[in-house]
Design an enzyme around this catalytic site. Structure first.
Site, PDB file in Angstrom:
ATOM      1  N   ARG A  73      57.272 119.508  78.557  1.00 13.37           N
ATOM      2  CA  ARG A  73      56.830 118.393  77.669  1.00 13.37           C
ATOM      3  C   ARG A  73      55.234 118.481  77.670  1.00 13.37           C
ATOM      4  O   ARG A  73      54.680 118.189  76.668  1.00 13.37           O
ATOM      5  CB  ARG A  73      57.134 117.035  77.970  1.00 13.37           C
ATOM      6  CG  ARG A  73      57.420 115.596  77.492  1.00 13.37           C
ATOM      7  CD  ARG A  73      57.684 114.081  77.991  1.00 13.37           C
ATOM      8  NE  ARG A  73      56.804 114.459  79.339  1.00 13.37           N
ATOM      9  CZ  ARG A  73      57.056 112.860  80.266  1.00 13.37           C
ATOM     10  NH1 ARG A  73      58.070 112.278  78.871  1.00 13.37           N
ATOM     11  NH2 ARG A  73      56.853 112.445  80.942  1.00 13.37           N
ATOM     12  N   ARG A  80      50.637 114.927  76.986  1.00 17.01           N
ATOM     13  CA  ARG A  80      50.315 113.785  77.523  1.00 17.01           C
ATOM     14  C   ARG A  80      49.750 113.985  78.410  1.00 17.01           C
ATOM     15  O   ARG A  80      50.253 114.819  79.599  1.00 17.01           O
ATOM     16  CB  ARG A  80      51.584 113.272  78.132  1.00 17.01           C
ATOM     17  CG  ARG A  80      52.036 111.640  77.100  1.00 17.01           C
ATOM     18  CD  ARG A  80      53.038 111.361  78.261  1.00 17.01           C
ATOM     19  NE  ARG A  80      53.182 110.742  79.193  1.00 17.01           N
ATOM     20  CZ  ARG A  80      54.455 110.031  79.445  1.00 17.01           C
ATOM     21  NH1 ARG A  80      55.679 110.081  78.917  1.00 17.01           N
ATOM     22  NH2 ARG A  80      53.862 109.563  80.291  1.00 17.01           N
ATOM     23  N   LYS A 117      64.857 108.624  80.759  1.00 20.38           N
ATOM     24  CA  LYS A 117      64.893 107.922  80.130  1.00 20.38           C
ATOM     25  C   LYS A 117      64.115 107.305  78.893  1.00 20.38           C
ATOM     26  O   LYS A 117      65.025 106.426  78.076  1.00 20.38           O
ATOM     27  CB  LYS A 117      63.501 106.738  80.810  1.00 20.38           C
ATOM     28  CG  LYS A 117      64.305 106.452  82.697  1.00 20.38           C
ATOM     29  CD  LYS A 117      63.008 105.615  83.348  1.00 20.38           C
ATOM     30  CE  LYS A 117      61.491 105.876  83.215  1.00 20.38           C
ATOM     31  NZ  LYS A 117      61.351 106.780  84.235  1.00 20.38           N
ATOM     32  N   ARG A 140      52.967 111.061  90.930  1.00 20.26           N
ATOM     33  CA  ARG A 140      53.822 110.404  90.354  1.00 20.26           C
ATOM     34  C   ARG A 140      55.064 110.180  91.203  1.00 20.26           C
ATOM     35  O   ARG A 140      55.631 109.205  91.040  1.00 20.26           O
ATOM     36  CB  ARG A 140      53.983 110.544  88.212  1.00 20.26           C
ATOM     37  CG  ARG A 140      53.191 110.430  87.781  1.00 20.26           C
ATOM     38  CD  ARG A 140      52.901 110.638  86.384  1.00 20.26           C
ATOM     39  NE  ARG A 140      53.851 110.695  85.486  1.00 20.26           N
ATOM     40  CZ  ARG A 140      54.156 111.629  84.435  1.00 20.26           C
ATOM     41  NH1 ARG A 140      54.020 112.668  84.379  1.00 20.26           N
ATOM     42  NH2 ARG A 140      55.168 111.155  83.696  1.00 20.26           N
ATOM     43  N   ARG A 149      59.163  98.819  88.143  1.00 23.22           N
ATOM     44  CA  ARG A 149      58.968  99.848  89.011  1.00 23.22           C
ATOM     45  C   ARG A 149      58.297  99.761  89.997  1.00 23.22           C
ATOM     46  O   ARG A 149      58.302  99.910  91.186  1.00 23.22           O
ATOM     47  CB  ARG A 149      57.997 100.727  88.516  1.00 23.22           C
ATOM     48  CG  ARG A 149      57.945 101.872  87.123  1.00 23.22           C
ATOM     49  CD  ARG A 149      56.726 101.744  86.842  1.00 23.22           C
ATOM     50  NE  ARG A 149      56.597 103.968  86.287  1.00 23.22           N
ATOM     51  CZ  ARG A 149      56.723 104.094  85.373  1.00 23.22           C
ATOM     52  NH1 ARG A 149      57.024 103.246  84.437  1.00 23.22           N
ATOM     53  NH2 ARG A 149      56.541 105.108  85.090  1.00 23.22           N
TER      54      ARG A 149
HETATM   55  P1  ATP Z   1      59.322 109.566  82.018  1.00 23.36           P
HETATM   56  O1  ATP Z   1      58.295 109.219  80.279  1.00 23.36           O
HETATM   57  O2  ATP Z   1      59.117 111.024  81.107  1.00 23.36           O
HETATM   58  O3  ATP Z   1      60.600 108.963  82.269  1.00 23.36           O
HETATM   59  P2  ATP Z   1      57.235 108.114  83.265  1.00 23.36           P
HETATM   60  O4  ATP Z   1      58.552 107.231  83.662  1.00 23.36           O
HETATM   61  O5  ATP Z   1      55.873 108.956  84.337  1.00 23.36           O
HETATM   62  O6  ATP Z   1      57.796 109.540  82.853  1.00 23.36           O
HETATM   63  P3  ATP Z   1      56.083 106.343  81.785  1.00 23.36           P
HETATM   64  O7  ATP Z   1      57.305 105.226  82.318  1.00 23.36           O
HETATM   65  O8  ATP Z   1      55.814 106.293  80.640  1.00 23.36           O
HETATM   66  O9  ATP Z   1      55.858 107.383  82.400  1.00 23.36           O
HETATM   67  O10 ATP Z   1      54.466 105.654  82.458  1.00 23.36           O
HETATM   68  C1  ATP Z   1      54.064 106.447  82.038  1.00 23.36           C
HETATM   69  C2  ATP Z   1      52.713 105.457  83.286  1.00 23.36           C
HETATM   70  O11 ATP Z   1      52.456 103.996  82.631  1.00 23.36           O
HETATM   71  C3  ATP Z   1      52.837 105.420  84.758  1.00 23.36           C
HETATM   72  O12 ATP Z   1      52.677 106.336  85.128  1.00 23.36           O
HETATM   73  C4  ATP Z   1      52.374 104.362  85.002  1.00 23.36           C
HETATM   74  O13 ATP Z   1      50.827 104.623  85.437  1.00 23.36           O
HETATM   75  C5  ATP Z   1      52.095 103.384  83.854  1.00 23.36           C
HETATM   76  N1  ATP Z   1      53.566 102.477  83.756  1.00 23.36           N
HETATM   77  C6  ATP Z   1      54.846 102.580  82.708  1.00 23.36           C
HETATM   78  N2  ATP Z   1      55.284 101.934  83.538  1.00 23.36           N
HETATM   79  C7  ATP Z   1      54.716 100.876  84.126  1.00 23.36           C
HETATM   80  C8  ATP Z   1      55.159  99.607  85.042  1.00 23.36           C
HETATM   81  N3  ATP Z   1      56.554  99.190  84.815  1.00 23.36           N
HETATM   82  N4  ATP Z   1      53.990  99.196  86.207  1.00 23.36           N
HETATM   83  C9  ATP Z   1      53.003 100.254  86.732  1.00 23.36           C
HETATM   84  N5  ATP Z   1      52.349 101.144  85.377  1.00 23.36           N
HETATM   85  C10 ATP Z   1      53.554 101.212  84.553  1.00 23.36           C
HETATM   86 MG    MG Z   2      59.416 107.835  79.091  1.00 20.59          MG
END
Ligand code: ATP
Ligand code: MG
Length: 191
Positions: free
Chosen positions: A128, A134, A14, A145, A89
């Site tokens: 990563r 991270r 993403k 996750r 999400r």
């Molecule tokens: P990547 O960045 O590789 O796509 P990811 O989707 O797990 O991985 P992030 O989108 O950076 O990573 O999110 C990291 C963490 O931040 C999530 O696991 C969650 O705890 C929190 N988070 C981020 N966005 C949301 C959201 N929209 N609702 C709830 N928690 C969130």
């Molecule tokens: Mg991301």
């Protein structure tokens, strides 16, 4: 430019594709994960709350997240189009985003879904971890996750389907191929 929701499992790309879209179309980018990590880095109250959830691979509660998203959105310059990366999400977040945009006479535009098999995702995230360190990129938290994604987030794809916004892109081993397909779909939506 139409807004874009970029959707997919952890590690699906993403952030990477958002950067490419930003450099091609000059859109704004909201990554909720980056926003939260910024709060943690700055030691804010919000950051302290968020850290507990993130380190456990859990989602931040909807109400809190929706509030953060609206504030971040309203702070951006208007008219260039926004990429929503990592939000929504949950169904509640999707409904809230739809309402928030409608109140401002904006709309969701389109959803770009990145489909990648879990074996590839795990390999990318462990890699990563070595590069970026991270806290949530360790095997145990990654598995949590994935589970949260399967249970709470993946069902949202149907919600986007019903809204007529869903565009699916499946990983076939080439980033360039994926990007070409995504650009083509974005161009078609903005004709
Ligand atoms: P990547 O960045 O590789 O796509 P990811 O989707 O797990 O991985 P992030 O989108 O950076 O990573 O999110 C990291 C963490 O931040 C999530 O696991 C969650 O705890 C929190 N988070 C981020 N966005 C949301 C959201 N929209 N609702 C709830 N928690 C969130
Ligand atoms: Mg991301």
């Amino acid at each position: 430019m139409k807004n874009i929701v970029i959707f997919g499992a952890p590690g699906s790309g993403k952030g990477t594709y958002s950067d490419e879209i930003v450099s091609r179309y000059g859109m704004e980018h909201i990554s909720t994960g980056d926003v939260l990590r910024g709060e943690i880095k700055n030691g804010t109250e919000l950051g302290k709350v968020a850290k507990g959830y993130i380190d456990n691979g859990q989602l931040i509660p909807d109400e809190l997240m929706i509030d953060i998203l609206a504030k971040t959105y309203d702070a951006l310059p208007q008219g260039k189009g926004v990429i929503f990366d990592g939000f929504p999400r949950t169904i509640a977040q999707a409904e809230a985003l739809k309402n928030m945009l409608a109140e401002r006479k904006h709309d969701m535009g389109m959803m770009v879904e990145l489909v990648v098999d879990e074996e590839t995702l795990m390999a990318r995230l462990l890699n990563r971890a070595l590069e970026q360190g991270r806290a949530d990129d360790n095997e145990e938290t990654i598995k949590k996750r994935f589970e949260v994604y399967r249970n709470q987030t993946a069902p949202l794809a149907e919600w986007f389907e019903k809204e007529g916004l869903r565009h699916v892109f499946t990983w076939k081993g080439s980033k360039d191929l994926m990007l070409a397909e995504i650009f083509e779909a974005i161009d078609a939506e903005n004709k």
